[in-house]
Design an enzyme around this catalytic site. Sequence first.
Site, mmCIF file in Angstrom:
data_model
loop_
_atom_site.group_PDB
_atom_site.id
_atom_site.type_symbol
_atom_site.label_atom_id
_atom_site.label_comp_id
_atom_site.label_asym_id
_atom_site.label_seq_id
_atom_site.Cartn_x
_atom_site.Cartn_y
_atom_site.Cartn_z
ATOM 1 N N SER A 85 1.058 13.607 -0.605
ATOM 2 C CA SER A 85 1.821 12.357 -0.824
ATOM 3 C C SER A 85 1.042 11.125 -0.380
ATOM 4 C CB SER A 85 3.116 12.354 0.011
ATOM 5 O OG SER A 85 3.859 13.495 -0.200
ATOM 6 N N HIS A 140 3.000 11.786 -6.277
ATOM 7 C CA HIS A 140 2.163 12.914 -6.677
ATOM 8 C C HIS A 140 1.796 12.740 -8.149
ATOM 9 C CE1 HIS A 140 2.394 15.655 -3.176
ATOM 10 N NE2 HIS A 140 3.419 14.880 -2.896
ATOM 11 N N HIS A 193 5.719 21.488 -4.555
ATOM 12 C CA HIS A 193 6.325 22.020 -3.342
ATOM 13 C C HIS A 193 7.431 23.008 -3.698
ATOM 14 C CE1 HIS A 193 4.918 17.902 -2.625
ATOM 15 N NE2 HIS A 193 4.640 18.269 -1.391
ATOM 16 N N TYR A 249 10.359 22.937 -2.469
ATOM 17 C CA TYR A 249 11.655 22.231 -2.582
ATOM 18 C C TYR A 249 11.910 21.649 -3.974
ATOM 19 C CZ TYR A 249 9.014 17.861 -1.734
ATOM 20 O OH TYR A 249 8.123 16.830 -1.812
ATOM 21 N N GLU A 250 10.852 21.526 -4.779
ATOM 22 C CA GLU A 250 11.053 21.012 -6.141
ATOM 23 C C GLU A 250 11.707 22.052 -7.044
ATOM 24 O OE1 GLU A 250 7.598 18.650 -7.744
ATOM 25 O OE2 GLU A 250 6.709 19.304 -5.855
ATOM 26 N N ALA A 307 0.887 14.768 4.102
ATOM 27 C CA ALA A 307 1.568 13.787 4.944
ATOM 28 C C ALA A 307 2.498 14.592 5.833
ATOM 29 C CB ALA A 307 2.357 12.821 4.083
ATOM 30 N N MET A 358 6.032 19.888 4.596
ATOM 31 C CA MET A 358 6.655 20.778 3.614
ATOM 32 C C MET A 358 5.627 21.384 2.656
ATOM 33 S SD MET A 358 9.801 18.178 2.820
ATOM 34 C CE MET A 358 10.688 17.381 4.186
ATOM 35 N N SER A 359 4.405 21.558 3.150
ATOM 36 C CA SER A 359 3.358 22.065 2.253
ATOM 37 C C SER A 359 2.262 22.778 3.044
ATOM 38 C CB SER A 359 2.747 20.894 1.473
ATOM 39 O OG SER A 359 2.006 20.062 2.341
ATOM 40 N N ASN A 404 4.763 9.425 9.913
ATOM 41 C CA ASN A 404 5.852 8.919 10.747
ATOM 42 C C ASN A 404 5.860 9.683 12.059
ATOM 43 O OD1 ASN A 404 6.666 11.011 8.715
ATOM 44 N ND2 ASN A 404 8.495 11.085 9.974
ATOM 45 N N HIS A 413 11.329 8.337 2.465
ATOM 46 C CA HIS A 413 10.160 8.694 1.657
ATOM 47 C C HIS A 413 9.242 7.475 1.483
ATOM 48 C CE1 HIS A 413 7.798 11.232 -0.891
ATOM 49 N NE2 HIS A 413 7.948 10.452 -1.948
#
Length: 280
Positions: free
Chosen positions: A33, A64, A86, A88-89, A116, A217-218, A241, A255
């Site tokens: 990201s 992306h 990912h 989650y997609e 990220a 998440m990756s 963050n 996001h």
Amino acid sequence: MSEFFSYSHFDEAAATIRERTTLRPRVGMILGSGLNSLAESVADGVTLPYGDIPHFPVSTVEGHVGRLVIGHLEGQPVIVMQGRVHYYEGYSMAQVAFPVRVMQVLGIEVLIITNAAGGLNPEFRAGEVMLISDHINLIGMGGLNPLRGPNLDRFGPRFPDMSEPYDRELQALARRVAAEEHVPLHTGVYVCLAGPSFESPADLRFLRLIGADAVGMSTVPETIVARHGGTRVLGLSGISNALPVAGAPPVETTHEEVLEAGRLLVPRLETIIRGVLAAL
Ligand code: HPA
């Protein structure tokens, strides 16, 4: 269609890529990201949208881009994924890891993975880089391991070793480059969650307690598949963050904030990656 891919699927995708370039990349790169712009530095690059490659998953997330760039960076033949997909997609773990298999078929020896991530270590600030020394495969412990399904013996064994997921020599090289170029570089453990929701305060306390320095998440699925196939991995997290841990009041993560810090992180990551590529 089976839930899993076989060698011929990877081969078909690799053949499509080979039709477009005679370059034989030694190094693969996955840009997460907000870090896509790194691929714009690739010289004489050939680009292929993921949608043009058979079986290739197409990213649906903002930030992306979703294409492969094949060319030279620091004189090194590279294949760069500008954006990833990912779990989650809605993709399966096999789909998430598909591009890594294709890059292995194309002959890469090293995979540089960026992401990220949220900083759990209280010393981390947004915009800083963390060298991944190890990971916690929380998503895999819950059953979502990318190697689930028939083992592909041509790549590696059924029960692959994971005692050194992130290559020691590449870590040392990244540290040396960061020191020489005066880029502040943390080292730590990355934990992969399924997402897409961010963590609750209790989630964060738990993740810190189990030894994680950054959360995302990756990366972990791709690293596991890379290691299964004998590819050496360098992992770099851009801390987008800083998360409140140890009793700090909750802060909201958006996001947009993640993407903005990503823009600040690009020059730092680019310096490290260029230095590593030049020295390989
Ligand atoms: N949590 C999980 N994934 C992330 C975060 C976060 O705070 N920031 C960027 N990716």
